[in-house]
Design a protein around this motif. Structure first.
Motif, PDB file in Angstrom:
ATOM      1  N   GLU A  47       4.718 -10.104   4.379  1.00  0.00           N
ATOM      2  CA  GLU A  47       3.607  -9.806   5.286  1.00  0.00           C
ATOM      3  C   GLU A  47       2.905  -8.492   4.929  1.00  0.00           C
ATOM      4  OE1 GLU A  47       4.653  -9.987   9.396  1.00  0.00           O
ATOM      5  OE2 GLU A  47       6.052 -11.655   9.125  1.00  0.00           O
ATOM      6  N   ILE A  48       3.526  -7.699   4.056  1.00  0.00           N
ATOM      7  CA  ILE A  48       2.989  -6.365   3.773  1.00  0.00           C
ATOM      8  C   ILE A  48       1.600  -6.400   3.149  1.00  0.00           C
ATOM      9  CG2 ILE A  48       3.338  -4.286   2.373  1.00  0.00           C
ATOM     10  CD1 ILE A  48       6.324  -4.560   2.911  1.00  0.00           C
ATOM     11  N   PRO A  49       1.329  -7.241   2.141  1.00  0.00           N
ATOM     12  CA  PRO A  49      -0.019  -7.223   1.547  1.00  0.00           C
ATOM     13  C   PRO A  49      -1.129  -7.440   2.564  1.00  0.00           C
ATOM     14  CG  PRO A  49       1.489  -8.411   0.123  1.00  0.00           C
ATOM     15  CD  PRO A  49       2.244  -8.139   1.392  1.00  0.00           C
ATOM     16  N   SER A  50      -0.929  -8.345   3.526  1.00  0.00           N
ATOM     17  CA  SER A  50      -1.974  -8.574   4.528  1.00  0.00           C
ATOM     18  C   SER A  50      -2.126  -7.366   5.443  1.00  0.00           C
ATOM     19  CB  SER A  50      -1.663  -9.829   5.343  1.00  0.00           C
ATOM     20  OG  SER A  50      -0.434  -9.684   6.049  1.00  0.00           O
ATOM     21  N   ILE A  51      -1.011  -6.669   5.730  1.00  0.00           N
ATOM     22  CA  ILE A  51      -1.082  -5.454   6.544  1.00  0.00           C
ATOM     23  C   ILE A  51      -1.885  -4.383   5.810  1.00  0.00           C
ATOM     24  CG2 ILE A  51       0.274  -3.555   7.514  1.00  0.00           C
ATOM     25  CD1 ILE A  51       2.505  -5.569   8.050  1.00  0.00           C
ATOM     26  N   LEU A  52      -1.612  -4.232   4.520  1.00  0.00           N
ATOM     27  CA  LEU A  52      -2.326  -3.225   3.738  1.00  0.00           C
ATOM     28  C   LEU A  52      -3.811  -3.565   3.620  1.00  0.00           C
ATOM     29  CD1 LEU A  52       0.197  -2.430   0.874  1.00  0.00           C
ATOM     30  CD2 LEU A  52      -0.106  -1.285   3.058  1.00  0.00           C
ATOM     31  N   GLU A  53      -4.102  -4.841   3.518  1.00  0.00           N
ATOM     32  CA  GLU A  53      -5.506  -5.230   3.445  1.00  0.00           C
ATOM     33  C   GLU A  53      -6.227  -4.869   4.743  1.00  0.00           C
ATOM     34  OE1 GLU A  53      -8.893  -6.534   1.587  1.00  0.00           O
ATOM     35  OE2 GLU A  53      -6.901  -6.135   0.783  1.00  0.00           O
ATOM     36  N   ARG A  54      -5.553  -5.046   5.871  1.00  0.00           N
ATOM     37  CA  ARG A  54      -6.163  -4.685   7.159  1.00  0.00           C
ATOM     38  C   ARG A  54      -6.336  -3.171   7.281  1.00  0.00           C
ATOM     39  NH1 ARG A  54      -2.528  -8.656   9.171  1.00  0.00           N
ATOM     40  NH2 ARG A  54      -1.136  -7.046  10.023  1.00  0.00           N
ATOM     41  N   ARG A  55      -5.460  -2.423   6.614  1.00  0.00           N
ATOM     42  CA  ARG A  55      -5.538  -0.963   6.668  1.00  0.00           C
ATOM     43  C   ARG A  55      -6.271  -0.379   5.469  1.00  0.00           C
ATOM     44  NH1 ARG A  55      -1.774   1.538   9.811  1.00  0.00           N
ATOM     45  NH2 ARG A  55      -3.166   3.324   9.506  1.00  0.00           N
ATOM     46  N   ARG A  56      -6.970  -1.227   4.729  1.00  0.00           N
ATOM     47  CA  ARG A  56      -7.639  -0.790   3.513  1.00  0.00           C
ATOM     48  C   ARG A  56      -8.547   0.411   3.769  1.00  0.00           C
ATOM     49  NH1 ARG A  56      -9.615  -2.417  -1.463  1.00  0.00           N
ATOM     50  NH2 ARG A  56      -8.468  -4.386  -1.438  1.00  0.00           N
ATOM     51  N   GLY A  57      -9.305   0.351   4.863  1.00  0.00           N
ATOM     52  CA  GLY A  57     -10.231   1.441   5.165  1.00  0.00           C
ATOM     53  C   GLY A  57      -9.516   2.766   5.336  1.00  0.00           C
ATOM     54  N   TRP A  58      -8.389   2.747   6.077  1.00  0.00           N
ATOM     55  CA  TRP A  58      -7.621   3.977   6.297  1.00  0.00           C
ATOM     56  C   TRP A  58      -7.025   4.488   4.993  1.00  0.00           C
ATOM     57  CZ3 TRP A  58      -2.472   5.161   5.436  1.00  0.00           C
ATOM     58  CH2 TRP A  58      -2.039   6.392   5.954  1.00  0.00           C
ATOM     59  N   ILE A  59      -6.506   3.568   4.183  1.00  0.00           N
ATOM     60  CA  ILE A  59      -5.900   3.958   2.904  1.00  0.00           C
ATOM     61  C   ILE A  59      -6.944   4.616   2.002  1.00  0.00           C
ATOM     62  CG2 ILE A  59      -4.833   3.083   0.785  1.00  0.00           C
ATOM     63  CD1 ILE A  59      -3.538   0.886   2.522  1.00  0.00           C
ATOM     64  N   THR A  60      -8.099   3.978   1.884  1.00  0.00           N
ATOM     65  CA  THR A  60      -9.158   4.519   1.032  1.00  0.00           C
ATOM     66  C   THR A  60      -9.624   5.874   1.526  1.00  0.00           C
ATOM     67  OG1 THR A  60      -9.903   2.268   0.483  1.00  0.00           O
ATOM     68  CG2 THR A  60     -11.456   4.065   0.092  1.00  0.00           C
ATOM     69  N   LYS A  61      -9.826   5.999   2.830  1.00  0.00           N
ATOM     70  CA  LYS A  61     -10.278   7.258   3.415  1.00  0.00           C
ATOM     71  C   LYS A  61      -9.256   8.366   3.183  1.00  0.00           C
ATOM     72  CE  LYS A  61     -11.715   9.277   7.836  1.00  0.00           C
ATOM     73  NZ  LYS A  61     -11.934   9.006   9.292  1.00  0.00           N
ATOM     74  N   THR A  62      -7.973   8.048   3.361  1.00  0.00           N
ATOM     75  CA  THR A  62      -6.920   9.050   3.180  1.00  0.00           C
ATOM     76  C   THR A  62      -6.819   9.488   1.729  1.00  0.00           C
ATOM     77  OG1 THR A  62      -5.682   8.112   5.043  1.00  0.00           O
ATOM     78  CG2 THR A  62      -4.464   9.540   3.522  1.00  0.00           C
ATOM     79  N   LEU A  63      -6.887   8.541   0.799  1.00  0.00           N
ATOM     80  CA  LEU A  63      -6.816   8.884  -0.623  1.00  0.00           C
ATOM     81  C   LEU A  63      -7.995   9.765  -1.039  1.00  0.00           C
ATOM     82  CD1 LEU A  63      -5.616   5.489  -2.146  1.00  0.00           C
ATOM     83  CD2 LEU A  63      -4.311   7.622  -2.017  1.00  0.00           C
ATOM     84  N   LYS A  64      -9.180   9.488  -0.505  1.00  0.00           N
ATOM     85  CA  LYS A  64     -10.347  10.311  -0.819  1.00  0.00           C
ATOM     86  C   LYS A  64     -10.185  11.716  -0.259  1.00  0.00           C
ATOM     87  CE  LYS A  64     -13.816   6.656  -1.285  1.00  0.00           C
ATOM     88  NZ  LYS A  64     -15.059   6.062  -0.721  1.00  0.00           N
ATOM     89  N   ARG A  65      -9.622  11.802   0.951  1.00  0.00           N
ATOM     90  CA  ARG A  65      -9.404  13.126   1.551  1.00  0.00           C
ATOM     91  C   ARG A  65      -8.405  13.937   0.724  1.00  0.00           C
ATOM     92  NH1 ARG A  65      -5.382  14.622   4.677  1.00  0.00           N
ATOM     93  NH2 ARG A  65      -4.839  12.471   5.236  1.00  0.00           N
ATOM     94  N   ILE A  66      -7.336  13.276   0.273  1.00  0.00           N
ATOM     95  CA  ILE A  66      -6.340  13.964  -0.545  1.00  0.00           C
ATOM     96  C   ILE A  66      -6.940  14.410  -1.868  1.00  0.00           C
ATOM     97  CG2 ILE A  66      -4.202  13.615  -1.858  1.00  0.00           C
ATOM     98  CD1 ILE A  66      -3.228  11.845   0.449  1.00  0.00           C
ATOM     99  N   GLU A  67      -7.747  13.528  -2.474  1.00  0.00           N
ATOM    100  CA  GLU A  67      -8.397  13.877  -3.747  1.00  0.00           C
ATOM    101  C   GLU A  67      -9.291  15.096  -3.576  1.00  0.00           C
ATOM    102  OE1 GLU A  67     -11.245  11.787  -7.152  1.00  0.00           O
ATOM    103  OE2 GLU A  67     -10.584  10.666  -5.392  1.00  0.00           O
ATOM    104  N   LYS A  68     -10.005  15.153  -2.450  1.00  0.00           N
ATOM    105  CA  LYS A  68     -10.878  16.289  -2.172  1.00  0.00           C
ATOM    106  C   LYS A  68     -10.057  17.563  -1.980  1.00  0.00           C
ATOM    107  CE  LYS A  68     -14.604  17.746   0.929  1.00  0.00           C
ATOM    108  NZ  LYS A  68     -15.440  17.365   2.107  1.00  0.00           N
ATOM    109  N   GLN A  69      -8.923  17.460  -1.294  1.00  0.00           N
ATOM    110  CA  GLN A  69      -8.059  18.623  -1.086  1.00  0.00           C
ATOM    111  C   GLN A  69      -7.479  19.111  -2.408  1.00  0.00           C
ATOM    112  OE1 GLN A  69      -5.250  17.081   1.752  1.00  0.00           O
ATOM    113  NE2 GLN A  69      -6.439  17.759   3.516  1.00  0.00           N
TER     114      GLN A  69
END
Length: 254
Positions: free
Chosen positions: A56-78
């Motif tokens: 079930e994990i891949p579908s959960i990650l797909e639903r959280r794609r926006g949060w994952i992308t946003k968090t990775l961009k924030r970390i990259e900026k930091q």
């Protein structure tokens, strides 16, 4: 506790979507639902309760794609704001803030077939051999940090255990990507050797935090009350620890 590493290949990506990162799965006895953690190095960890169906994990990650992308961009900026010394591949010094120590790292090229590490002087480490092998050099330094942490953190934890009257069964030192420490239901505490890079006050907080889990295996109100009893500056420590990974040089997780 089980841990697996998987690649997300179950979803076809549209033209505007970038692939989700690889992830690790960690089963936690304390988990009641699935949670996602992203380290300062960009590592994605999926924490699941015992017996969870991992398909079930891949579908959960797909639903959280926006949060994952946003968090990775924030970390990259930091990470982009960090000084150049933070991202060096072969460090020339180790600033161990928890111990108020700075260790010099010296590199000497020799004809030996493998790289070796020795303590050449007080607070000085020497790497000898084919030192152009940066991966081997970093691995030796990480191994040294883990041994150093075991020596330094064991009495530190014991002292706090006695002061707080909170007993634990054993201590281990590892190099986790997303956790500073953990405590099992058997009261076994695992600490991250990267704690050596943090200020000593934050190390105190992490150790007390894990000791309190020997009483409360959750993050309930009662747990936080117990932590605050032994660490009154709890709120400030929680805030500061969110930026704790800024103290850890990138080569440690390279």
């Amino acid at each position: 506790m089980t841990e697996t590493v998987q690649q997300l290949t179950l979803f076809a990506l549209s033209d505007h979507q970038s692939p989700l990162p690889e992830y690790q799965v960690r089963e936690s006895q304390r988990a009641r639902h699935v949670s996602l953690k992203i380290s300062f190095q960009g590592t994605l960890e999926v924490v699941v309760p015992p017996g969870f169906n991992e398909t079930e994990i891949p579908s959960i990650l797909e639903r959280r794609r926006g949060w994952i992308t946003k968090t990775l961009k924030r970390i990259e900026k930091q990470r982009a704001t960090l000084p150049a010394a933070h991202s060096v591949e072969t460090p020339t010094e180790l600033e161990l803030r928890s111990l108020n120590e700075v260790w010099q790292v010296v590199y000497k090229s020799t004809r030996d077939s493998t790289v070796a590490l020795t303590q050449s002087n007080p607070q000085e480490l020497t790497l000898r051999g084919p030192i152009e092998d940066a991966i081997a050099c970093r691995e030796l330094l990480r191994n040294w940090l883990q041994r150093k942490a075991r020596v330094e953190l064991a009495p530190w934890l014991q002292q706090l255990s006695q002061r707080c009257d909170l007993a634990y069964s054993r201590m281990a030192v590892r190099g986790q990507s997303t956790r500073w420490g953990s405590c099992s239901s058997k009261q076994s505490i695992s600490l991250n050797y990267k704690l050596l890079f943090l200020p000593s006050t934050l190390v105190d907080y992490v150790l007390i935090h894990e000791l309190c889990h020997t009483v409360h295996m959750n993050h309930s109100k009662a747990f936080w009350q117990l932590v605050r009893q032994y660490y009154p500056e709890l709120d400030q420590a929680k805030t500061d620890l969110k930026k704790g990974w800024h103290y850890v040089p990138s080569w440690v997780d390279a």
